[in-house]
Design a protein around this motif. Structure first.
Motif, mmCIF file in Angstrom:
data_model
loop_
_atom_site.group_PDB
_atom_site.id
_atom_site.type_symbol
_atom_site.label_atom_id
_atom_site.label_comp_id
_atom_site.label_asym_id
_atom_site.label_seq_id
_atom_site.Cartn_x
_atom_site.Cartn_y
_atom_site.Cartn_z
ATOM 1 N N ASP A 1 0.824 -1.202 0.000
ATOM 2 C CA ASP A 1 0.000 0.000 0.000
ATOM 3 C C ASP A 1 0.864 1.260 0.000
ATOM 4 O O ASP A 1 2.034 1.239 0.376
ATOM 5 N N HIS A 2 0.242 2.350 -0.426
ATOM 6 C CA HIS A 2 0.901 3.653 -0.383
ATOM 7 C C HIS A 2 0.621 4.260 0.987
ATOM 8 O O HIS A 2 -0.527 4.339 1.411
ATOM 9 N N VAL A 3 1.665 4.672 1.689
ATOM 10 C CA VAL A 3 1.531 5.305 3.006
ATOM 11 C C VAL A 3 2.063 6.725 2.905
ATOM 12 O O VAL A 3 3.204 6.938 2.494
ATOM 13 N N ALA A 4 1.223 7.696 3.262
ATOM 14 C CA ALA A 4 1.623 9.097 3.267
ATOM 15 C C ALA A 4 1.551 9.621 4.694
ATOM 16 O O ALA A 4 0.626 9.278 5.440
ATOM 17 N N VAL A 5 2.525 10.436 5.063
ATOM 18 C CA VAL A 5 2.607 10.968 6.425
ATOM 19 C C VAL A 5 2.621 12.488 6.361
ATOM 20 O O VAL A 5 3.322 13.085 5.544
ATOM 21 N N ARG B 1 0.573 12.954 13.971
ATOM 22 C CA ARG B 1 0.663 13.204 12.533
ATOM 23 C C ARG B 1 -0.366 12.364 11.801
ATOM 24 O O ARG B 1 -0.575 11.197 12.110
ATOM 25 N N ALA B 2 -1.018 12.976 10.828
ATOM 26 C CA ALA B 2 -1.972 12.251 9.991
ATOM 27 C C ALA B 2 -1.196 11.292 9.094
ATOM 28 O O ALA B 2 -0.194 11.668 8.491
ATOM 29 N N CYS B 3 -1.667 10.052 9.048
ATOM 30 C CA CYS B 3 -1.065 9.034 8.190
ATOM 31 C C CYS B 3 -2.184 8.428 7.357
ATOM 32 O O CYS B 3 -3.172 7.940 7.902
#
Length: 88
Positions: free
Chosen positions: A35-39, A47-49
């Motif tokens: 999966d793509h994980v953005a932080v 922090r929004a993840c």
């Protein structure tokens, strides 16, 4: 898109993404390795993840390219709410 708020150490973004991926493995029933994980780039506090299926993300980007749109970043609609205190 799944969004979690995680307490991550203040680190460079790649390190924060790796830490988020490790923490999310414990919370997500499905495997998130592909999966793509953005932080969230903010380094202080929770922090929004965001996690999204990498194939779904690629499909969104392909569709945008077909429409002639070159996005700088993609932001889940839930994170676009105004921060005026009503949403906390």
């Amino acid at each position: 898109v799944r969004i979690d708020w995680l307490d991550l150490p203040a680190r460079h973004l790649p390190q924060a993404q790796a830490a988020a991926r490790a923490l999310l493995r414990e919370r997500v029933a499905a495997a998130i390795e592909a999966d793509h994980v953005a932080v969230d780039p903010v380094v202080a506090g929770p922090r929004a993840c965001a996690v999204v299926d990498a194939e779904r993300m690629r499909a969104w980007l392909d569709r945008l390219a077909q429409l002639g749109v070159r996005p700088v970043r993609l932001v889940p609609d839930a994170l676009c709410l105004p921060d005026d205190g009503r949403w906390h």
